[in-house]
Motif scaffolding. Structure first.
Motif, PDB file in Angstrom:
ATOM      1  N   THR A 158       7.915  20.006  14.285  1.00 50.43           N
ATOM      2  CA  THR A 158       7.004  18.901  14.586  1.00 50.43           C
ATOM      3  C   THR A 158       5.610  19.286  14.124  1.00 50.43           C
ATOM      4  O   THR A 158       5.046  20.268  14.612  1.00 50.43           O
ATOM      5  CB  THR A 158       6.991  18.589  16.089  1.00 50.43           C
ATOM      6  N   HIS A 159       5.061  18.523  13.161  1.00 56.76           N
ATOM      7  CA  HIS A 159       3.745  18.847  12.604  1.00 56.76           C
ATOM      8  C   HIS A 159       2.863  17.606  12.548  1.00 56.76           C
ATOM      9  O   HIS A 159       3.348  16.482  12.380  1.00 56.76           O
ATOM     10  CB  HIS A 159       3.884  19.411  11.192  1.00 56.76           C
ATOM     11  N   ALA A 160       1.563  17.843  12.642  1.00 55.39           N
ATOM     12  CA  ALA A 160       0.576  16.795  12.419  1.00 55.39           C
ATOM     13  C   ALA A 160       0.521  16.457  10.930  1.00 55.39           C
ATOM     14  O   ALA A 160       0.728  17.324  10.079  1.00 55.39           O
ATOM     15  CB  ALA A 160      -0.797  17.260  12.899  1.00 55.39           C
ATOM     16  N   PHE A 161       0.243  15.191  10.627  1.00 55.05           N
ATOM     17  CA  PHE A 161       0.087  14.780   9.239  1.00 55.05           C
ATOM     18  C   PHE A 161      -1.173  13.959   9.069  1.00 55.05           C
ATOM     19  O   PHE A 161      -1.715  13.399  10.024  1.00 55.05           O
ATOM     20  CB  PHE A 161       1.300  13.977   8.748  1.00 55.05           C
ATOM     21  N   ARG A 162      -1.632  13.888   7.830  1.00 55.73           N
ATOM     22  CA  ARG A 162      -2.677  12.957   7.430  1.00 55.73           C
ATOM     23  C   ARG A 162      -2.184  12.192   6.215  1.00 55.73           C
ATOM     24  O   ARG A 162      -1.663  12.796   5.267  1.00 55.73           O
ATOM     25  CB  ARG A 162      -3.981  13.679   7.078  1.00 55.73           C
ATOM     26  N   LEU A 163      -2.331  10.861   6.239  1.00 52.91           N
ATOM     27  CA  LEU A 163      -1.945  10.011   5.124  1.00 52.91           C
ATOM     28  C   LEU A 163      -3.189   9.559   4.389  1.00 52.91           C
ATOM     29  O   LEU A 163      -4.140   9.074   5.002  1.00 52.91           O
ATOM     30  CB  LEU A 163      -1.161   8.786   5.611  1.00 52.91           C
ATOM     31  N   GLU A 164      -3.145   9.709   3.087  1.00 56.20           N
ATOM     32  CA  GLU A 164      -4.271   9.350   2.221  1.00 56.20           C
ATOM     33  C   GLU A 164      -3.874   8.152   1.364  1.00 56.20           C
ATOM     34  O   GLU A 164      -2.867   8.207   0.655  1.00 56.20           O
ATOM     35  CB  GLU A 164      -4.620  10.522   1.307  1.00 56.20           C
ATOM     36  N   PRO A 165      -4.616   7.017   1.419  1.00 52.21           N
ATOM     37  CA  PRO A 165      -4.272   5.898   0.538  1.00 52.21           C
ATOM     38  C   PRO A 165      -4.311   6.320  -0.923  1.00 52.21           C
ATOM     39  O   PRO A 165      -5.224   7.023  -1.355  1.00 52.21           O
ATOM     40  CB  PRO A 165      -5.360   4.858   0.835  1.00 52.21           C
ATOM     41  N   VAL A 166      -3.302   5.918  -1.679  1.00 55.65           N
ATOM     42  CA  VAL A 166      -3.261   6.209  -3.107  1.00 55.65           C
ATOM     43  C   VAL A 166      -4.218   5.250  -3.793  1.00 55.65           C
ATOM     44  O   VAL A 166      -4.045   4.038  -3.729  1.00 55.65           O
ATOM     45  CB  VAL A 166      -1.837   6.038  -3.662  1.00 55.65           C
ATOM     46  N   ASP A 167      -5.257   5.783  -4.422  1.00 57.61           N
ATOM     47  CA  ASP A 167      -6.301   4.918  -4.972  1.00 57.61           C
ATOM     48  C   ASP A 167      -6.386   4.963  -6.493  1.00 57.61           C
ATOM     49  O   ASP A 167      -7.290   4.399  -7.080  1.00 57.61           O
ATOM     50  CB  ASP A 167      -7.667   5.273  -4.384  1.00 57.61           C
ATOM     51  N   ASP A 168      -5.418   5.629  -7.162  1.00 54.42           N
ATOM     52  CA  ASP A 168      -5.480   5.686  -8.630  1.00 54.42           C
ATOM     53  C   ASP A 168      -4.689   4.536  -9.246  1.00 54.42           C
ATOM     54  O   ASP A 168      -3.841   4.712 -10.110  1.00 54.42           O
ATOM     55  CB  ASP A 168      -4.954   7.023  -9.144  1.00 54.42           C
ATOM     56  N   VAL A 169      -4.976   3.327  -8.767  1.00 52.86           N
ATOM     57  CA  VAL A 169      -4.305   2.134  -9.278  1.00 52.86           C
ATOM     58  C   VAL A 169      -5.346   1.106  -9.651  1.00 52.86           C
ATOM     59  O   VAL A 169      -6.484   1.134  -9.182  1.00 52.86           O
ATOM     60  CB  VAL A 169      -3.352   1.538  -8.211  1.00 52.86           C
ATOM     61  N   ARG A 178       0.833  -1.191   0.000  1.00 48.23           N
ATOM     62  CA  ARG A 178       0.000   0.000   0.000  1.00 48.23           C
ATOM     63  C   ARG A 178       0.875   1.251   0.000  1.00 48.23           C
ATOM     64  O   ARG A 178       1.959   1.266   0.556  1.00 48.23           O
ATOM     65  CB  ARG A 178      -0.866  -0.045   1.248  1.00 48.23           C
ATOM     66  N   ARG A 179       0.386   2.327  -0.624  1.00 51.29           N
ATOM     67  CA  ARG A 179       1.117   3.594  -0.601  1.00 51.29           C
ATOM     68  C   ARG A 179       0.198   4.721  -0.207  1.00 51.29           C
ATOM     69  O   ARG A 179      -1.021   4.640  -0.365  1.00 51.29           O
ATOM     70  CB  ARG A 179       1.744   3.885  -1.967  1.00 51.29           C
ATOM     71  N   TYR A 180       0.806   5.806   0.302  1.00 48.51           N
ATOM     72  CA  TYR A 180       0.060   6.943   0.826  1.00 48.51           C
ATOM     73  C   TYR A 180       0.664   8.250   0.337  1.00 48.51           C
ATOM     74  O   TYR A 180       1.877   8.359   0.145  1.00 48.51           O
ATOM     75  CB  TYR A 180       0.095   6.952   2.357  1.00 48.51           C
ATOM     76  N   SER A 181      -0.213   9.230   0.167  1.00 48.24           N
ATOM     77  CA  SER A 181       0.243  10.608   0.006  1.00 48.24           C
ATOM     78  C   SER A 181       0.203  11.276   1.373  1.00 48.24           C
ATOM     79  O   SER A 181      -0.594  10.911   2.239  1.00 48.24           O
ATOM     80  CB  SER A 181      -0.652  11.365  -0.978  1.00 48.24           C
ATOM     81  N   VAL A 182       1.079  12.260   1.593  1.00 51.75           N
ATOM     82  CA  VAL A 182       1.219  12.909   2.891  1.00 51.75           C
ATOM     83  C   VAL A 182       0.688  14.339   2.805  1.00 51.75           C
ATOM     84  O   VAL A 182       1.062  15.090   1.901  1.00 51.75           O
ATOM     85  CB  VAL A 182       2.681  12.942   3.349  1.00 51.75           C
ATOM     86  N   THR A 183      -0.174  14.704   3.749  1.00 48.84           N
ATOM     87  CA  THR A 183      -0.636  16.083   3.876  1.00 48.84           C
ATOM     88  C   THR A 183      -0.129  16.659   5.194  1.00 48.84           C
ATOM     89  O   THR A 183      -0.360  16.083   6.259  1.00 48.84           O
ATOM     90  CB  THR A 183      -2.167  16.176   3.851  1.00 48.84           C
ATOM     91  N   ASP A 184       0.597  17.773   5.106  1.00 52.23           N
ATOM     92  CA  ASP A 184       1.057  18.493   6.296  1.00 52.23           C
ATOM     93  C   ASP A 184      -0.112  19.316   6.821  1.00 52.23           C
ATOM     94  O   ASP A 184      -0.645  20.177   6.128  1.00 52.23           O
ATOM     95  CB  ASP A 184       2.233  19.389   5.900  1.00 52.23           C
ATOM     96  N   LEU A 185      -0.534  19.039   8.059  1.00 49.21           N
ATOM     97  CA  LEU A 185      -1.667  19.780   8.629  1.00 49.21           C
ATOM     98  C   LEU A 185      -1.250  21.114   9.227  1.00 49.21           C
ATOM     99  O   LEU A 185      -2.104  21.873   9.694  1.00 49.21           O
ATOM    100  CB  LEU A 185      -2.372  18.923   9.682  1.00 49.21           C
ATOM    101  N   GLY A 186       0.032  21.413   9.233  1.00 50.61           N
ATOM    102  CA  GLY A 186       0.493  22.736   9.629  1.00 50.61           C
ATOM    103  C   GLY A 186       0.442  22.995  11.120  1.00 50.61           C
ATOM    104  O   GLY A 186       0.458  22.076  11.947  1.00 50.61           O
ATOM    105  N   ASP A 187       0.347  24.284  11.461  1.00 44.15           N
ATOM    106  CA  ASP A 187       0.306  24.694  12.861  1.00 44.15           C
ATOM    107  C   ASP A 187      -0.538  25.950  12.981  1.00 44.15           C
ATOM    108  O   ASP A 187      -1.092  26.441  11.988  1.00 44.15           O
ATOM    109  CB  ASP A 187       1.726  24.936  13.400  1.00 44.15           C
ATOM    110  N   PHE A 188      -0.682  26.467  14.203  1.00 43.59           N
ATOM    111  CA  PHE A 188      -1.439  27.700  14.404  1.00 43.59           C
ATOM    112  C   PHE A 188      -0.660  28.888  13.852  1.00 43.59           C
ATOM    113  O   PHE A 188       0.576  28.964  14.000  1.00 43.59           O
ATOM    114  CB  PHE A 188      -1.710  27.942  15.894  1.00 43.59           C
ATOM    115  N   ALA A 189      -1.375  29.795  13.200  1.00 43.21           N
ATOM    116  CA  ALA A 189      -0.741  31.007  12.684  1.00 43.21           C
ATOM    117  C   ALA A 189      -0.078  31.752  13.836  1.00 43.21           C
ATOM    118  O   ALA A 189      -0.690  31.988  14.873  1.00 43.21           O
ATOM    119  CB  ALA A 189      -1.781  31.898  12.003  1.00 43.21           C
ATOM    120  N   GLY A 190       1.192  32.095  13.665  1.00 42.57           N
ATOM    121  CA  GLY A 190       1.911  32.804  14.716  1.00 42.57           C
ATOM    122  C   GLY A 190       2.331  31.912  15.861  1.00 42.57           C
ATOM    123  O   GLY A 190       2.785  32.401  16.896  1.00 42.57           O
ATOM    124  N   GLY A 191       2.175  30.592  15.680  1.00 44.67           N
ATOM    125  CA  GLY A 191       2.488  29.661  16.747  1.00 44.67           C
ATOM    126  C   GLY A 191       3.935  29.209  16.736  1.00 44.67           C
ATOM    127  O   GLY A 191       4.809  29.860  16.149  1.00 44.67           O
TER     128      GLY A 191
END
Length: 636
Positions: free
Chosen positions: A368-379, A27-40
């Protein structure tokens, strides 16, 4: 990219074959950086995700930690929404979110902590309001809410007391909290997670930590029973439950005899009345340490393991075992190290936190950032590259009879092999198997010793039989149904293996089914079916495996197996599914597949499989013997 057959090593439960077509697929995943609070302060951790891809966790603004909600679309930019805080309690943390977008957590000032419930203004809204959950009487200033289910029930703990809060039917923001108690002689307990059936997983303190599962006496009811989940055999007895899925399977941790913490999964039996523990191990090259934090309905577990160089997030599945999530992602734009995977939803999305250096290696430390992994489904879906059955061959009608179907519109090149002498470790292997290939009543090809007819062509496939006395046929076949029959010379008998390999995986046609009939004995003479799912990264194949016996009598087959049982194993020996009577589990899904069985005593399992090697075993219940049929269908 289309699937392909290369070299694979495949072992049955009783014998390892010297054939090696390789599978390249995970299985493979794409990574999304969820970032942080503005000015944090460039700090965030994702702790839970719901079915709508809404993520909650904790970040740090310019002065303190705050609970956040992120509900971005896969193609959108991440923005963390500050959920606010209870009066005089400015530091907050969001621990759980349900399908309706309700969020629970804790709000504190350093000296005291209170549980909160955050209600969205509308479905999937990032706007809402926070109210205090009362917790247990007298324990208000130490309460923390850890999880919320679809019915709005909340679990948490207050000064070492696990509690369950149930909302009023007429007003979802008010309700009643009860003390869940603990195991006998416990001095305290923590409730960590709750599923939509109202089952709770947590930790009870009986000298050491003991994982528990609490089950309500009725759906979403306040009364229930608690069981000690136990620990790893031979271990220290210490265990922790950290997550529970809809089926009642529990993920957590237990300690080995040497005191090493391992991630584990407690998996319920068919009735849900008993659970068996599975040691999930750790990542290769690490320090024999792992922790589990989340589990979804497919028993996929996520967590953290100490790898060779640092903490790494992992995904564990019943088919592939524990995998480093850092090897399964395409992290573009920044060099990520995914360190902790905290939650996985039923869609396979994973959240957690890690570190990355947005400017590359240098003097500035990674953030240090939160992430979300999305399964790659274009296969494309994976395919069956090999289907085979091992069984004892008898004279006459109890020969090994295999049927297979080629689906699609293009011709398919295959090799059919009949093995006997090379079955290492098998007592009574068939000494000199002979093979026939039929289409309907027409004999297409036959072979006794493989070098006699197509020796050069068979050798060129790289999977020629290792014994000159074994048989093989290479043919390019039009789509349709075929039958391969394996017999011994004269009236001889013995254990043999019949196999079909896909040699033309570049075509759009594929192996869609194999069905093998023969006499199912006891002990080592049971029927053993093998299949290899071939595919590229992220591909899956949905299959149904059927064990047929009594309905063969309707077709005039004498001595049919009266009550077949079925087990499906992964390559590492894990039981993925088992069944006695097919209506007991997944009846509606089997009916919808179009492959329901005609007798309730027959068995079937239906599973979606990653690329890899699998074994199905058919036995007669309570040692029964008789003629049985095993079938594997690839469900498109």
């Amino acid at each position: 990219m289309r699937s392909r057959l290369t070299k694979i090593a495949f072992c049955f439960s009783f014998v390892c074959l010297a054939v090696t077509p390789r599978m390249d697929g995970a299985r493979r995943y794409s990574v999304t950086d969820l970032g942080d609070f503005a000015g944090g302060e460039d700090y965030s951790q994702a702790l839970d995700i719901n079915a709508s891809s809404q993520v909650v966790g904790v970040g740090r603004n310019s002065t303190r930690f705050r609970a956040f909600l992120s509900s971005i679309a896969p193609e959108g930019n991440a923005v963390l929404v500050d959920l606010g805080a209870l009066p005089q309690l400015p530091s907050t943390r969001a621990n759980g979110i349900n399908a309706s977008g309700q969020i629970v957590g804790s709000s504190s000032d350093g000296d005291k902590s209170r549980a909160f419930l955050w209600q969205p203004a509308a479905a999937n809204s990032a706007e809402g309001s926070m109210t205090e959950l009362p917790g247990l009487p007298g324990e208000r200033n130490s309460a923390s809410a850890t999880s919320i289910n679809g019915a709005g029930q909340v679990v948490g703990y207050s000064r070492g007391h696990a509690w369950l809060w149930t909302p009023n039917v007429t007003n979802g923001t008010t309700g009643t909290a009860i003390d869940l108690g603990g195991l006998p002689e416990a001095t305290g307990s923590l409730a960590i997670d709750i599923n939509d059936s109202g089952q709770v997983a947590g930790i009870s303190f009986v000298g050491a930590e003991h994982a528990f599962r609490w089950t309500p006496s009725q759906a979403n009811g306040p009364a229930g029973s608690i069981i000690d989940l136990g620990g790893l055999p031979g271990g220290t007895g210490t265990s922790q439950a950290t997550a529970i899925n809809l089926t009642g399977a529990v993920a957590g941790n237990s300690f080995t005899a040497t005191g090493q913490q391992h991630a584990v999964l407690w998996k319920p039996n068919a009735s849900g009345s008993a659970l068996s523990i599975i040691d999930l191990g750790d990542l290769a090259g690490g320090n024999d340490l792992s922790s589990a934090f989340g589990v979804n309905a497919a028993n996929e577990v996520v967590g953290n393991s100490n790898s060779a160089d640092s903490d790494h997030a992992f995904l564990w599945t019943e088919t592939d075992g524990m995998q480093d999530l850092n090897t399964l992602t395409d992290a573009t734009g920044a060099p990520w190290i995914l360190r902790y995977a905290q939650s996985i939803n039923d869609g396979g999305q994973i959240v957690g936190w890690g570190t990355f250096d947005p400017d590359g290696p240098g003097d500035i430390p990674p953030v240090t950032h939160a992430f979300r992994l999305e399964p790659v489904d274009d296969v494309e879906p994976a395919k069956l590259a090999n289907i085979s059955t091992r069984l004892r061959v008898f004279p006459g009608d109890n020969a090994l009879i295999g049927g297979f179907i080629i689906t699609g519109t293009e011709p398919k090149k295959v090799i059919i092999r009949g093995l006997g002498p090379s079955l290492r470790g098998v007592v009574g292997a068939l000494a000199n198997p002979a093979l026939e290939l039929h289409r309907g009543d027409t004999l297409i090809a036959q072979n006794d010793d493989w070098k006699e007819t197509q020796g050069a062509e068979i050798a060129a496939t790289t999977i020629a039989p290792s014994s000159d006395l074994e048989s093989a046929i290479v043919r390019t076949l039009e789509p349709g149904a075929y039958t391969a029959i394996l017999r011994g010379p004269g009236q001889s008998s013995g254990t043999a293996l019949i196999e079909v390999y896909d040699l033309g995986a570049a075509t759009t046609s594929s192996l869609g089914n194999i069905s093998t009939r023969g006499f199912v004995g006891s002990g080592d003479d049971v029927m053993i079916g093998g299949l290899i799912v071939a595919g590229d990264v992220g591909q899956r194949a949905k299959v149904i495996v059927r064990a047929i016996g009594p309905s063969l009598s309707d077709l005039g087959v004498p001595g049919a197996l009266p009550d077949p049982t079925l087990e499906l194993y992964g390559a590492n020996g894990t039981v993925l599914a088992s069944n006695d009577h097919w209506r007991v589990e997944k009846e509606s899904e089997i009916l919808a597949s179009g492959f329901a069985l005609s007798r309730d005593a027959e068995s079937a399992v239906i599973e979606t499989l990653s690329p890899g090697n699998y074994t199905a075993i058919v036995r007669g219940k309570n040692g029964q013997t008789g003629v049985g049929l095993i079938e594997v269908y690839h469900l498109q």
